[in-house]
Write an enzyme that holds these catalytic residues in place. Structure first.
Site, PDB file in Angstrom:
ATOM      1  N   ASP A   1       0.818  -1.206   0.000  1.00 35.01           N
ATOM      2  CA  ASP A   1       0.000   0.000   0.000  1.00 35.01           C
ATOM      3  C   ASP A   1       0.859   1.267   0.000  1.00 35.01           C
ATOM      4  O   ASP A   1       2.032   1.244   0.389  1.00 35.01           O
ATOM      5  CB  ASP A   1      -0.893   0.040   1.241  1.00 35.01           C
ATOM      6  CG  ASP A   1      -2.009  -0.980   1.201  1.00 35.01           C
ATOM      7  OD1 ASP A   1      -2.035  -1.816   0.283  1.00 35.01           O
ATOM      8  OD2 ASP A   1      -2.863  -0.956   2.116  1.00 35.01           O
ATOM      9  N   ASP A   2       0.212   2.364  -0.411  1.00 33.59           N
ATOM     10  CA  ASP A   2       0.703   3.745  -0.235  1.00 33.59           C
ATOM     11  C   ASP A   2       1.700   4.229  -1.282  1.00 33.59           C
ATOM     12  O   ASP A   2       2.010   5.417  -1.329  1.00 33.59           O
ATOM     13  CB  ASP A   2       1.318   3.968   1.151  1.00 33.59           C
ATOM     14  CG  ASP A   2       0.325   3.781   2.280  1.00 33.59           C
ATOM     15  OD1 ASP A   2      -0.870   3.524   1.989  1.00 33.59           O
ATOM     16  OD2 ASP A   2       0.730   3.883   3.444  1.00 33.59           O
TER      17      ASP A   2
ATOM     18  N   HIS B   1      -5.960   2.855  -4.105  1.00 32.37           N
ATOM     19  CA  HIS B   1      -5.848   3.092  -2.657  1.00 32.37           C
ATOM     20  C   HIS B   1      -6.243   4.529  -2.313  1.00 32.37           C
ATOM     21  O   HIS B   1      -5.710   5.122  -1.382  1.00 32.37           O
ATOM     22  CB  HIS B   1      -4.424   2.794  -2.195  1.00 32.37           C
ATOM     23  CG  HIS B   1      -4.284   2.583  -0.715  1.00 32.37           C
ATOM     24  ND1 HIS B   1      -5.119   1.762   0.027  1.00 32.37           N
ATOM     25  CD2 HIS B   1      -3.379   3.087   0.179  1.00 32.37           C
ATOM     26  CE1 HIS B   1      -4.742   1.778   1.286  1.00 32.37           C
ATOM     27  NE2 HIS B   1      -3.697   2.584   1.419  1.00 32.37           N
TER      28      HIS B   1
ATOM     29  N   HIS C   1      -5.017   9.030   0.361  1.00 35.40           N
ATOM     30  CA  HIS C   1      -4.999   8.247   1.602  1.00 35.40           C
ATOM     31  C   HIS C   1      -5.846   8.861   2.716  1.00 35.40           C
ATOM     32  O   HIS C   1      -5.393   9.006   3.858  1.00 35.40           O
ATOM     33  CB  HIS C   1      -3.566   8.043   2.093  1.00 35.40           C
ATOM     34  CG  HIS C   1      -3.411   6.810   2.940  1.00 35.40           C
ATOM     35  ND1 HIS C   1      -3.688   6.803   4.294  1.00 35.40           N
ATOM     36  CD2 HIS C   1      -3.015   5.563   2.636  1.00 35.40           C
ATOM     37  CE1 HIS C   1      -3.459   5.599   4.781  1.00 35.40           C
ATOM     38  NE2 HIS C   1      -3.042   4.820   3.791  1.00 35.40           N
TER      39      HIS C   1
ATOM     40  N   HIS D   1       3.870  -2.131   3.177  1.00 42.30           N
ATOM     41  CA  HIS D   1       3.904  -0.793   2.587  1.00 42.30           C
ATOM     42  C   HIS D   1       5.258  -0.598   1.912  1.00 42.30           C
ATOM     43  O   HIS D   1       6.302  -0.725   2.574  1.00 42.30           O
ATOM     44  CB  HIS D   1       3.679   0.271   3.663  1.00 42.30           C
ATOM     45  CG  HIS D   1       2.365   0.144   4.353  1.00 42.30           C
ATOM     46  ND1 HIS D   1       2.146  -0.789   5.363  1.00 42.30           N
ATOM     47  CD2 HIS D   1       1.191   0.812   4.179  1.00 42.30           C
ATOM     48  CE1 HIS D   1       0.888  -0.683   5.779  1.00 42.30           C
ATOM     49  NE2 HIS D   1       0.293   0.275   5.083  1.00 42.30           N
TER      50      HIS D   1
END
Length: 226
Positions: A51-52, A102, A106, A193
């Site tokens: 993620d991210d 995603h 965020h 991540h």
């Protein structure tokens, strides 16, 4: 005649040998299909998800390690970072990784106005499509925060996780590896991540360790299809 008996004996032995080989092959996962054989993959399946990102350095480092090991992963990217580093998104796509949504920057989608939350997802889909030519099918909401209303409005498949080593919090490679290895199971989805060097190092060690234990690494769509 003796030579006829010898031929018959050889044929019988060959038939018995063929039968034994066929039974053994079937037990190992070979499935006959119209006279041919279809191999079923052996071992347990697990998906690495990140993620991210993308991050201009750590994601590239991760992609190098995945390529070296012949492993495909799933990346849930933010629209903001995709916009900043489109070349990394291009590489993910070219090397056969699965790219998911995603959100744009965020945010916790359930704390926003519904249409703002939908716009976050829509904008990110459009950004990814402008880079790869294809919009994502899968979405991972930040913090795993989702609602029935979003479920009804967003025509995408939500992907959460089953193993969370809190890599963003510990930023300790050994701790991350221990947690993942001890909680890994067939069909598991591992959350990491790719914006931390410790997470990238841990991911590559996890691949080496779990591969030795008989795990196959797949993208999340392969797990969900199964």
């Amino acid at each position: 005649m003796d030579w006829m008996k010898k031929i018959r004996s050889c044929l019988i032995l060959l038939l018995l040998l063929a039968a034994v080989c066929a039974i053994g092959y079937w037990k190992q996962g070979g499935l006959p299909v119209f006279g041919k054989t279809l191999e079923e993959p052996m071992g347990k399946k697990v998906a690495l998800t990140f993620d991210d990102g993308p991050h201009p350095y750590y994601t590239e480092q991760l992609l190098d390690g995945l390529k070296k090991r012949g492993v495909k992963a799933t990346f849930f990217v933010t629209g903001e970072h995709a916009s900043l580093h489109p070349e990394v998104i291009e590489r993910m796509d070219e090397e056969g990784h699965l790219i998911g949504n995603h959100s744009q920057n965020h945010i916790q989608l359930t704390k926003e106005q519904t249409m703002e939350a939908c716009d976050q997802i829509k904008w990110t889909n459009e950004k990814i499509k402008s880079i790869t030519g294809q919009a994502p099918v899968y979405v991972r909401p930040p913090f795993g925060s989702w609602s029935d209303e979003l479920e009804n409005l967003v025509p995408m498949k939500v992907v959460l996780w089953s193993v969370d080593p809190l890599d963003w919090k510990t930023q300790n490679k050994n701790s991350i590896v221990r947690h993942i290895v001890s909680h890994a199971e067939d069909g598991g989805i591992i959350l990491l991540h790719d914006v931390y060097g410790t997470s990238v190092d841990a991911a590559l060690e996890v691949i080496d360790t779990l591969s030795a234990e008989g795990y196959n690494f797949v993208t999340v769509d392969e797990l969900l299809i199964d």
